[in-house]
Write a protein that holds these residues in place. Structure first.
Motif, PDB file in Angstrom:
ATOM      1  N   LEU A 154       0.749  -1.400  -0.225  1.00 40.39           N
ATOM      2  CA  LEU A 154       0.002   0.187   0.051  1.00 40.39           C
ATOM      3  C   LEU A 154       0.822   1.243   0.107  1.00 40.39           C
ATOM      4  O   LEU A 154       1.781   1.610   0.459  1.00 40.39           O
ATOM      5  CB  LEU A 154      -0.824  -0.029   1.068  1.00 40.39           C
ATOM      6  CG  LEU A 154      -1.975  -1.004   1.290  1.00 40.39           C
ATOM      7  CD1 LEU A 154      -2.780  -0.976   2.666  1.00 40.39           C
ATOM      8  CD2 LEU A 154      -3.009  -1.200   0.110  1.00 40.39           C
ATOM      9  N   ILE A 155       0.432   2.447  -0.561  1.00 41.48           N
ATOM     10  CA  ILE A 155       1.205   3.598  -0.931  1.00 41.48           C
ATOM     11  C   ILE A 155       0.310   4.652  -0.594  1.00 41.48           C
ATOM     12  O   ILE A 155       1.011   5.827  -0.476  1.00 41.48           O
ATOM     13  CB  ILE A 155       1.677   3.655  -2.318  1.00 41.48           C
ATOM     14  CG1 ILE A 155       0.550   3.871  -3.276  1.00 41.48           C
ATOM     15  CG2 ILE A 155       2.787   2.761  -2.714  1.00 41.48           C
ATOM     16  CD1 ILE A 155       1.053   4.322  -4.865  1.00 41.48           C
ATOM     17  N   TRP A 160      -7.328   3.938   0.225  1.00 42.19           N
ATOM     18  CA  TRP A 160      -6.290   2.949   0.057  1.00 42.19           C
ATOM     19  C   TRP A 160      -5.893   3.007  -1.311  1.00 42.19           C
ATOM     20  O   TRP A 160      -6.497   2.719  -2.133  1.00 42.19           O
ATOM     21  CB  TRP A 160      -6.686   1.720   0.451  1.00 42.19           C
ATOM     22  CG  TRP A 160      -7.083   1.358   1.983  1.00 42.19           C
ATOM     23  CD1 TRP A 160      -8.349   0.981   2.421  1.00 42.19           C
ATOM     24  CD2 TRP A 160      -6.300   1.600   3.098  1.00 42.19           C
ATOM     25  NE1 TRP A 160      -8.420   0.816   3.832  1.00 42.19           N
ATOM     26  CE2 TRP A 160      -7.251   1.328   4.348  1.00 42.19           C
ATOM     27  CE3 TRP A 160      -5.065   2.094   3.259  1.00 42.19           C
ATOM     28  CZ2 TRP A 160      -6.782   1.387   5.611  1.00 42.19           C
ATOM     29  CZ3 TRP A 160      -4.570   2.133   4.421  1.00 42.19           C
ATOM     30  CH2 TRP A 160      -5.519   1.806   5.815  1.00 42.19           C
ATOM     31  N   MET A 161      -4.590   3.026  -1.507  1.00 43.90           N
ATOM     32  CA  MET A 161      -3.935   2.908  -3.047  1.00 43.90           C
ATOM     33  C   MET A 161      -2.893   2.056  -2.761  1.00 43.90           C
ATOM     34  O   MET A 161      -2.055   2.014  -1.823  1.00 43.90           O
ATOM     35  CB  MET A 161      -3.606   4.324  -3.363  1.00 43.90           C
ATOM     36  CG  MET A 161      -3.036   4.145  -5.010  1.00 43.90           C
ATOM     37  SD  MET A 161      -2.395   5.891  -5.600  1.00 43.90           S
ATOM     38  CE  MET A 161      -4.094   6.700  -5.491  1.00 43.90           C
ATOM     39  N   THR A 162      -2.880   1.032  -3.891  1.00 42.67           N
ATOM     40  CA  THR A 162      -1.942  -0.032  -3.898  1.00 42.67           C
ATOM     41  C   THR A 162      -0.966   0.228  -5.235  1.00 42.67           C
ATOM     42  O   THR A 162      -1.120   0.935  -5.965  1.00 42.67           O
ATOM     43  CB  THR A 162      -2.545  -1.478  -3.826  1.00 42.67           C
ATOM     44  OG1 THR A 162      -1.567  -2.487  -3.632  1.00 42.67           O
ATOM     45  CG2 THR A 162      -3.438  -1.617  -4.953  1.00 42.67           C
ATOM     46  N   THR A 191     -11.074  -0.944  -1.589  1.00 42.84           N
ATOM     47  CA  THR A 191     -11.924  -0.477  -0.491  1.00 42.84           C
ATOM     48  C   THR A 191     -11.367  -1.564   0.831  1.00 42.84           C
ATOM     49  O   THR A 191     -10.746  -2.224   0.501  1.00 42.84           O
ATOM     50  CB  THR A 191     -13.477  -0.748  -0.621  1.00 42.84           C
ATOM     51  OG1 THR A 191     -13.653  -2.118  -0.966  1.00 42.84           O
ATOM     52  CG2 THR A 191     -13.950   0.196  -1.694  1.00 42.84           C
ATOM     53  N   ASP A 192     -12.032  -1.280   2.090  1.00 39.91           N
ATOM     54  CA  ASP A 192     -11.767  -2.287   3.036  1.00 39.91           C
ATOM     55  C   ASP A 192     -12.124  -3.538   2.659  1.00 39.91           C
ATOM     56  O   ASP A 192     -11.344  -4.428   2.801  1.00 39.91           O
ATOM     57  CB  ASP A 192     -12.458  -2.086   4.339  1.00 39.91           C
ATOM     58  CG  ASP A 192     -11.714  -0.645   5.091  1.00 39.91           C
ATOM     59  OD1 ASP A 192     -10.909  -0.166   4.436  1.00 39.91           O
ATOM     60  OD2 ASP A 192     -12.478  -0.352   6.209  1.00 39.91           O
ATOM     61  N   PRO A 211       3.129   8.795   4.329  1.00 38.59           N
ATOM     62  CA  PRO A 211       4.070   8.256   5.600  1.00 38.59           C
ATOM     63  C   PRO A 211       3.239   7.350   6.505  1.00 38.59           C
ATOM     64  O   PRO A 211       2.794   7.959   7.616  1.00 38.59           O
ATOM     65  CB  PRO A 211       4.493   9.661   6.265  1.00 38.59           C
ATOM     66  CG  PRO A 211       3.411  10.387   6.027  1.00 38.59           C
ATOM     67  CD  PRO A 211       2.805  10.153   4.643  1.00 38.59           C
ATOM     68  N   PHE A 212       3.109   6.022   6.117  1.00 40.10           N
ATOM     69  CA  PHE A 212       2.328   5.181   7.073  1.00 40.10           C
ATOM     70  C   PHE A 212       3.163   5.078   8.184  1.00 40.10           C
ATOM     71  O   PHE A 212       4.248   5.025   8.351  1.00 40.10           O
ATOM     72  CB  PHE A 212       2.153   3.708   6.427  1.00 40.10           C
ATOM     73  CG  PHE A 212       1.081   3.601   5.311  1.00 40.10           C
ATOM     74  CD1 PHE A 212      -0.289   3.605   5.855  1.00 40.10           C
ATOM     75  CD2 PHE A 212       1.442   3.520   4.009  1.00 40.10           C
ATOM     76  CE1 PHE A 212      -1.093   3.455   4.548  1.00 40.10           C
ATOM     77  CE2 PHE A 212       0.394   3.719   2.887  1.00 40.10           C
ATOM     78  CZ  PHE A 212      -0.741   3.558   3.285  1.00 40.10           C
ATOM     79  N   GLY A 213       2.177   5.007   9.375  1.00 38.22           N
ATOM     80  CA  GLY A 213       2.615   4.709  10.912  1.00 38.22           C
ATOM     81  C   GLY A 213       1.937   3.603  11.748  1.00 38.22           C
ATOM     82  O   GLY A 213       1.439   2.999  11.024  1.00 38.22           O
TER      83      GLY A 213
END
Length: 262
Positions: A154-155, A160-162, A191-192, A211-213
């Protein structure tokens, strides 16, 4: 004056040795530094974070997708390095009539190595570029292969974008031995419910462009309680310049971490 084909198959005429180079791509900025042509680089984007010293010493010409054309004009470049994906078509087409613009288009390792060699030749640093490309190519040949595992990378979030097929990141995943659960091309939005239906064994949350955390990892873990969720260094998966020298060592540690979770 020498001519070079860029990766859009355009012929670009350059000075014998460009003296005023602008990079519109962070990974290519770092490449220019490692090729030893820093004294001839006059402009970079605000997202060009490597090397750190250049953020204070080089003129910033805006973002990768929000260029300041007046600043670029003031720098009078005799070579601009751009990228089909990271820069907008409108910006690049505005620049082309006025400056020599060499555009990269990189979807796999072989195209990255081709780019490194060509940029080296165009900037008078061919020997360094060839050595660098050979070093990277050799390192990838030694990359250990993990058992086949289904990975979702995932980016972006909200939405959500992959990453799908026909991307540089997908090529990096494949070279590590992973199976990308996304079969669509480029960068689909999920989507989820679609994430759950993909049933990945491993989910990688990139450090860039979003910046995922830990809080995002926890949310994904709630959606996919049986998956291993990891925060990963996006530069190692998506920077296709000289940073590739570091990628295999990073991938090897990641493979070990995934196959032998703590």
């Amino acid at each position: 004056m020498p001519q070079y084909k860029d990766q859009l198959d355009r012929t670009v005429t350059l000075p014998e040795l460009p003296q005023r180079i602008i990079s519109l791509v962070p990974s290519l900025t770092e490449l220019l530094y490692d090729l030893g042509v820093g004294d001839r680089v006059v402009g970079i984007t605000k997202f060009c974070i490597h090397p750190e010293s250049w953020r204070k010493t080089k003129t910033r010409i805006g973002g990768t997708k929000q260029l300041k054309h007046d600043v670029i004009a003031s720098l009078a470049p005799d070579l601009i390095l751009a990228n089909k994906e990271e820069n907008t078509r409108e910006d690049v087409e505005t620049l082309i009539p006025h400056y020599p613009v060499w555009v990269s288009d990189i979807n796999d390792l072989s195209e990255a190595l081709e780019m490194i060699r060509t940029v080296g030749e165009a900037t008078g640093s061919l020997s360094r570029a060839v050595s660098l490309a050979d070093e990277i190519q050799t390192s990838f040949q030694s990359l250990p292969q993990t058992k086949l595992q289904r990975v979702l990378y995932l980016i972006w979030q909200n939405p959500w974008m992959t990453v799908g097929r026909d991307t540089f990141i997908d090529d990096m995943l494949q070279r590590c031995g992973y199976e990308n659960v996304v079969t669509a091309n480029r960068y689909p939005i999920l989507t989820d419910e679609e994430i759950v239906a993909l049933r990945p064994e491993v989910v990688m949350l990139s450090s860039e462009p979003f910046p995922f955390g830990d809080q995002h990892a926890e949310r994904i873990q709630t959606l996919l309680p049986d998956s291993q969720v990891l925060l990963v260094d996006g530069e190692m998966f998506s920077w296709y310049g000289s940073r590739l020298r570091l990628s295999v060592a990073y991938f090897s540690r990641l493979i070990n971490r995934i196959t032998r979770p703590s």
